[in-house]
Design a protein around this motif. Structure first.
Motif, short mmCIF file in Angstrom:
data_model
loop_
_atom_site.label_atom_id
_atom_site.label_comp_id
_atom_site.label_asym_id
_atom_site.label_seq_id
_atom_site.Cartn_x
_atom_site.Cartn_y
_atom_site.Cartn_z
N LEU A 50 0.80 -1.22 0.00
CA LEU A 50 0.00 0.00 0.00
C LEU A 50 0.84 1.28 0.00
O LEU A 50 0.34 2.34 -0.38
N VAL A 73 0.64 4.04 -2.77
CA VAL A 73 -0.62 4.76 -2.99
C VAL A 73 -0.97 5.65 -1.80
O VAL A 73 -1.94 6.40 -1.86
N TRP A 123 -1.90 8.58 -4.33
CA TRP A 123 -3.32 8.73 -4.00
C TRP A 123 -4.05 9.47 -5.12
O TRP A 123 -5.16 9.09 -5.52
N GLN A 137 -4.76 -1.80 -6.80
CA GLN A 137 -5.93 -1.20 -6.15
C GLN A 137 -7.09 -0.99 -7.13
O GLN A 137 -8.26 -1.17 -6.77
N ARG A 162 -10.69 -2.62 -6.50
CA ARG A 162 -11.91 -1.80 -6.48
C ARG A 162 -12.96 -2.37 -7.43
O ARG A 162 -14.16 -2.39 -7.11
N LEU A 213 -9.59 1.52 -0.13
CA LEU A 213 -8.35 0.77 -0.33
C LEU A 213 -8.56 -0.64 0.18
O LEU A 213 -9.32 -0.87 1.13
N ALA A 257 -5.42 0.48 5.37
CA ALA A 257 -6.58 0.48 4.47
C ALA A 257 -7.84 0.87 5.23
O ALA A 257 -8.65 1.67 4.75
#
Length: 450
Positions: free
Chosen positions: A21, A24, A30, A70, A74, A89, A152
């Motif tokens: 992660l 991001v 992001w 990601q 999603r 996330l 997350a």
């Protein structure tokens, strides 16, 4: 313009889940993730081209990889979490175990209806249940020991000022809270929700754990917590053995669109009076949930007729998997099908029959057309003589793989079939294979409209 959540990148250092992660969680990552999510979404067939384009634009390979992961998560999560997924996330294991949002809303509603004002989600995962609790204005403390998963959850709970994420082992956090509430930074919550980790994560994926003693935290911890009198709910896998269900709680199995999703144990104020076990059936299209319940313990269902092969006439019914797992098949036969001569065929097999076509939210119905011995040679001949070109196979109580048997039975069938006359060509047939006593039978059926 999307803004960075400004979480420390160290929060993404995984101790259990290998999802990356950190890239991001930077402002660049992001913004890139949310820009692509809003503009393009994710299509597996275009992933390589998108990756190549992003690298050519100067984005680091590790950032591109994390963003594409990601985007894929999603897209996959939309079926579970609806529009919420577009701003969340995920970790691989966290997504696999996450509660569907409509089901999480039912969990949260149970707490709200009991008058609980604050809840600790112990082992919150990516935060789906915590989101549903917070949406009802409950004060939520979401505790998660895996740093990546906690990161997350922090992102996913950002829209809720009444939710706090704590990175800690749930058991140790609760022990510290009981010992020194001020030092732990919170008052003891009124209620507790748990979704114990039931997967072991490795580089090749994740695998399920079925022994309640091996859950994290184990079911024994849940029982001790419930022993304090606090309102407690715990989500478990639907294969939970009846023998593992503690005394004094309500056990509820949940299915959605015919797929069994979970078993939930409710303790103390969250358990309903006169309900020991229940089957909650959820359907799509806004259908109102339907529930079948019993105050009797497991194994104490009513006595209903068991007719054997002689009873295999009229209409065959297959109970919803939640009804089967809750041990409520006989209850269903007595309550809804007794007026139509409802009878079991074998006390160990979930199929049952009735003399009339009845509509039920708790069972799928079929008209019995023909009963054949379960012998491969004879079934191949039946397929050939009836010009079957599409064959569905359902089974209970027989050791057979439907896909393999279908290939065997359909081998040599031409596209138009080989039956005699135009009526036999292109037939779509359904076979139900089952055991009744010592007999194995194949039942030719056609589905009833629902």
């Amino acid at each position: 313009m999307a803004t960075s959540p400004h979480l420390p990148t160290s929060a993404a250092a995984s101790t259990q889940d290998d999802t990356v992660l950190a890239p991001v969680l930077t402002p660049e990552g992001w913004q890139l993730l949310n820009t692509l999510s809003a503009a393009e979404g994710y299509r597996e067939s275009e992933a390589l081209a998108l990756s190549t384009r992003l690298r050519a634009e100067g984005h680091a390979p590790e950032l591109v990889s994390a963003v594409l992961t990601q985007l894929r998560f999603r897209t996959q999560a939309a079926a579970k979490l609806g529009p919420f997924a577009a701003n969340m996330l995920f970790t691989r294991a966290g997504l696999e175990q996450a509660t569907r949002m409509n089901v999480a809303a039912l969990h949260a509603g149970r707490f709200a209806a009991a008058g609980v004002r604050s809840v600790a989600d112990l082992g919150c995962g990516i935060g789906a249940d915590a989101m549903a609790l917070a949406a009802l204005d409950l004060e939520v403390t979401a505790v998660e020991r895996d740093e990546t998963v906690a990161a997350a959850a922090t992102i996913n709970l950002m829209p809720f000022p009444n939710a706090t994420v704590v990175g800690a082992d749930a058991v140790q956090w609760l022990e510290a809270l009981d010992a020194e509430p001020v030092a732990a930074g919170a008052a003891r919550p009124e209620g507790f929700w748990l979704d114990p980790a039931r997967r072991v994560v490795s580089s090749s994926g994740s695998s399920r754990v079925f022994d309640p003693k091996s859950f994290s935290p184990p079911l024994s911890f849940v029982e001790r917590l419930a022993g304090t009198g606090a309102p407690v709910g715990v989500k478990l896998g639907p294969a939970l053995p009846h023998a593992s269900v503690p005394a004094g709680c309500e056990a509820q199995w949940v299915s959605e669109d015919g797929s069994l999703t979970e078993a939930v144990l409710w303790f103390n104020a969250l358990a309903r009076p006169e309900v020991r076990r229940s089957a909650l059936v959820l359907g799509g299209g806004g259908a109102v949930p339907a529930e079948l319940s019993s105050a009797a313990d497991f194994g104490d269902s009513p006595t209903v007729p068991v007719a054997g092969t002689d009873g295999l006439t009229g209409f065959l019914y297959e109970p919803d998997p939640a009804v089967i797992r809750a041990g409520l098949v006989a209850d269903l036969v007595e309550r809804e099908f007794a007026v139509a001569g409802g009878r079991l065929l074998d006390e160990h097999i979930a199929y049952f029959c009735a003399d009339e076509a009845l509509d039920s939210r708790f069972a799928a119905g079929y008209r019995v057309l023909e009963v054949l011995p379960y012998k491969v040679k004879g079934l191949r001949r039946w397929v050939r003589e009836n010009g079957v070109t599409r064959l569905d196979i359902k089974k209970r109580g027989v050791d057979v793989t439907p896909e393999e048997l279908r290939r065997l039975l359909m081998s040599g069938q031409g596209k138009g079939g080989q039956g005699k006359g135009p009526k036999a060509a292109g037939r779509h047939a359904t076979l139900v294979l089952t055991r009744i006593g010592e007999d194995r039978v194949a039942v030719v059926v056609e589905s009833l409209p629902r």
